[in-house]
Design a protein around this motif. Structure first.
Motif, PDB file in Angstrom:
ATOM      1  N   UNK A  65       0.820  -1.213   0.000  1.00 30.28           N
ATOM      2  CA  UNK A  65       0.000   0.000   0.000  1.00 30.28           C
ATOM      3  C   UNK A  65       0.854   1.264   0.000  1.00 30.28           C
ATOM      4  N   UNK A  66       0.165   2.404   0.114  1.00 32.58           N
ATOM      5  CA  UNK A  66       0.859   3.693   0.218  1.00 32.58           C
ATOM      6  C   UNK A  66       0.722   4.559  -1.012  1.00 32.58           C
ATOM      7  N   UNK A  67       0.026   5.715  -0.874  1.00 32.74           N
ATOM      8  CA  UNK A  67      -0.110   6.633  -2.011  1.00 32.74           C
ATOM      9  C   UNK A  67       0.016   8.103  -1.591  1.00 32.74           C
ATOM     10  N   UNK A  68       0.801   8.348  -0.556  1.00 35.84           N
ATOM     11  CA  UNK A  68       1.169   9.714  -0.161  1.00 35.84           C
ATOM     12  C   UNK A  68       2.704   9.751  -0.118  1.00 35.84           C
ATOM     13  N   UNK A  69       3.290   9.795  -1.302  1.00 37.87           N
ATOM     14  CA  UNK A  69       4.717   9.511  -1.469  1.00 37.87           C
ATOM     15  C   UNK A  69       5.512  10.788  -1.731  1.00 37.87           C
ATOM     16  N   UNK A  70       6.599  10.951  -1.003  1.00 39.33           N
ATOM     17  CA  UNK A  70       7.542  12.037  -1.272  1.00 39.33           C
ATOM     18  C   UNK A  70       8.944  11.440  -1.349  1.00 39.33           C
ATOM     19  N   UNK A  71       9.674  11.852  -2.368  1.00 38.21           N
ATOM     20  CA  UNK A  71      11.030  11.332  -2.522  1.00 38.21           C
ATOM     21  C   UNK A  71      11.876  12.210  -3.417  1.00 38.21           C
ATOM     22  N   UNK A  72      12.995  11.663  -3.846  1.00 35.60           N
ATOM     23  CA  UNK A  72      13.972  12.379  -4.665  1.00 35.60           C
ATOM     24  C   UNK A  72      14.164  11.639  -5.982  1.00 35.60           C
ATOM     25  N   UNK A  73      14.141  12.371  -7.089  1.00 35.10           N
ATOM     26  CA  UNK A  73      14.341  11.775  -8.402  1.00 35.10           C
ATOM     27  C   UNK A  73      15.782  11.267  -8.511  1.00 35.10           C
ATOM     28  N   UNK A  74      15.926   9.986  -8.856  1.00 34.96           N
ATOM     29  CA  UNK A  74      17.262   9.396  -8.990  1.00 34.96           C
ATOM     30  C   UNK A  74      17.589   9.022 -10.431  1.00 34.96           C
ATOM     31  N   UNK A  75      16.573   8.966 -11.291  1.00 38.04           N
ATOM     32  CA  UNK A  75      16.795   8.601 -12.688  1.00 38.04           C
ATOM     33  C   UNK A  75      15.662   9.175 -13.532  1.00 38.04           C
ATOM     34  N   UNK A  76      15.978   9.619 -14.737  1.00 31.52           N
ATOM     35  CA  UNK A  76      14.957  10.147 -15.641  1.00 31.52           C
ATOM     36  C   UNK A  76      15.088   9.495 -17.014  1.00 31.52           C
ATOM     37  N   UNK A  77      13.941   9.334 -17.688  1.00 27.00           N
ATOM     38  CA  UNK A  77      13.941   8.817 -19.051  1.00 27.00           C
ATOM     39  C   UNK A  77      14.400   9.870 -20.037  1.00 27.00           C
ATOM     40  N   UNK A  78      14.648   9.441 -21.267  1.00 24.84           N
ATOM     41  CA  UNK A  78      15.232  10.324 -22.281  1.00 24.84           C
ATOM     42  C   UNK A  78      14.326  11.479 -22.680  1.00 24.84           C
ATOM     43  N   UNK A  79      12.996  11.352 -22.500  1.00 21.93           N
ATOM     44  CA  UNK A  79      12.070  12.405 -22.896  1.00 21.93           C
ATOM     45  C   UNK A  79      11.552  13.231 -21.718  1.00 21.93           C
ATOM     46  N   UNK A  80      12.052  12.973 -20.547  1.00 22.16           N
ATOM     47  CA  UNK A  80      11.589  13.704 -19.360  1.00 22.16           C
ATOM     48  C   UNK A  80      12.112  15.132 -19.399  1.00 22.16           C
ATOM     49  N   UNK A  81      11.180  16.086 -19.319  1.00 24.28           N
ATOM     50  CA  UNK A  81      11.568  17.496 -19.354  1.00 24.28           C
ATOM     51  C   UNK A  81      11.026  18.292 -18.171  1.00 24.28           C
ATOM     52  N   UNK A  82      10.327  17.629 -17.263  1.00 24.08           N
ATOM     53  CA  UNK A  82       9.749  18.328 -16.117  1.00 24.08           C
ATOM     54  C   UNK A  82      10.610  18.231 -14.869  1.00 24.08           C
ATOM     55  N   UNK A  83      11.468  17.224 -14.835  1.00 25.10           N
ATOM     56  CA  UNK A  83      12.250  16.975 -13.633  1.00 25.10           C
ATOM     57  C   UNK A  83      13.673  16.601 -13.990  1.00 25.10           C
ATOM     58  N   UNK A  84      14.543  16.738 -12.995  1.00 19.50           N
ATOM     59  CA  UNK A  84      15.934  16.321 -13.150  1.00 19.50           C
ATOM     60  C   UNK A  84      16.333  15.541 -11.908  1.00 19.50           C
ATOM     61  N   UNK A  85      17.393  14.815 -12.021  1.00 22.38           N
ATOM     62  CA  UNK A  85      17.900  14.057 -10.876  1.00 22.38           C
ATOM     63  C   UNK A  85      18.168  15.015  -9.719  1.00 22.38           C
ATOM     64  N   UNK A  86      17.696  14.639  -8.545  1.00 24.07           N
ATOM     65  CA  UNK A  86      17.866  15.463  -7.353  1.00 24.07           C
ATOM     66  C   UNK A  86      16.638  16.253  -6.957  1.00 24.07           C
ATOM     67  N   UNK A  87      15.660  16.375  -7.862  1.00 25.08           N
ATOM     68  CA  UNK A  87      14.433  17.111  -7.538  1.00 25.08           C
ATOM     69  C   UNK A  87      13.624  16.379  -6.474  1.00 25.08           C
ATOM     70  N   UNK A  88      12.991  17.171  -5.586  1.00 21.54           N
ATOM     71  CA  UNK A  88      12.053  16.615  -4.617  1.00 21.54           C
ATOM     72  C   UNK A  88      10.682  16.559  -5.277  1.00 21.54           C
TER      73      UNK A  88
END
Length: 298
Positions: A65-88
């Motif tokens: 279970x669990x759907x109130x999730x906060x974390x840090x981006x550790x990897x992004x796909x090649x087309x990701x343009x909204x986030x970068x590694x390290x973003x909360x």
């Protein structure tokens, strides 16, 4: 093509007892539009209990279970343009949708005509069953991640991703943010806490209704409610007839909807965000003597 998926450690229910125990599994490979998020915090929602214990009869085990999730981006796909590694970032109750229907186009993806893919116990795009935030990391399409300001405490942000948006959305949609108006909050659990805090932030006069006197201190002195009422005290309840502009029911226990509807002013509004076993009221509570509105928001 993303890097190969790696082992994820979660806490899973294995049967309707709902008891959680360590569980190792793999997430899907990070796709071109996906981000991988290392989970820092995950809130506890009543839905976690319902699904873990199979109260609705369709839980798939093992269930993480669990759907109130906060974390840090550790990897992004090649087309990701909204986030970068390290973003909360935060991830809420759903992780995908069709992105084509009128609801998705209106940023109401949770109401997707083809059915949103929920964060746990839902069929994912690769055919596997989604597993939630009681785990070490999660892979999700960038559209369903939300940026968390780096100066905002992540442990405080987590409950906003379900309980927060569940109470905030109907309050904004139905103009329950008018300073000086009166708000009744039924129940003081996770949803109720946030309804009180939003109500006070909007400048409302807030009254908490509860069956438990032990909640009084918290409601008045910690959360700042203006008054507290024991809802089982029939005399005290009836004395409040036609005194509220708004009532938001956050409770999961069954209540007398007719009684609460009688507390509303003419053209008052009652919103249900809790999860009672049934909703019953006399039509006369809505259309006789005065005009009141009832809204079920989910």
């Amino acid at each position: 093509m993303g890097a190969a998926n790696r082992e994820c450690l979660g806490w899973a229910a294995r049967d309707p007892s709902g008891i959680l125990s360590p569980y190792k599994f793999t997430r899907r490979t990070v796709g071109s539009d996906d981000v991988s998020v290392s989970i820092l915090y995950c809130g506890v929602c009543y839905a976690d209990v319902i699904w873990s214990r199979n109260k609705l009869g369709h839980s798939n085990y093992p269930l993480v279970p669990g759907h109130e999730i906060v974390g840090i981006v550790t990897q992004t796909g090649s087309k990701v343009d909204r986030f970068k590694v390290g973003d909360h970032v935060g991830v809420g109750t759903y992780v995908d949708s069709c992105r084509e229907c009128e609801y998705c186009d209106s940023e109401l993806e949770v109401h997707c005509s083809k059915g949103a893919i929920m964060t746990f116990d839902s069929v994912d795009v690769d055919g596997t069953i989604t597993k939630g935030g009681y785990s070490s990391y999660i892979v999700v399409h960038q559209r369903y991640c939300f940026r968390i300001p780096e100066n905002y405490p992540p442990q405080l942000a987590a409950p906003l991703l379900c309980a927060g948006i569940t109470t905030y959305t109907p309050m904004i949609r139905h103009n329950m943010n008018q300073p000086g108006k009166s708000l009744g909050v039924v129940g003081l659990g996770g949803l109720g806490h946030l309804a009180v805090k939003f109500g006070k932030a909007f400048g409302l006069k807030v009254t908490v209704f509860s069956t438990s006197i032990s909640k009084k201190e918290e409601a008045l002195n910690l959360l700042g409610a203006d008054s507290f009422v024991i809802s089982s005290d029939e005399k005290e309840m009836r004395a409040l007839a036609k005194s509220f502009d708004f009532i938001i029911n956050t409770a999961s226990g069954d209540i007398s909807f007719d009684l609460y509807l009688s507390l509303l002013k003419t053209a008052g509004l009652l919103v249900l965000v809790g999860f009672p076993s049934e909703v019953k009221f006399n039509p006369g509570s809505l259309n006789l003597d005065s005009y009141r509105k009832y809204n079920r928001w989910n």
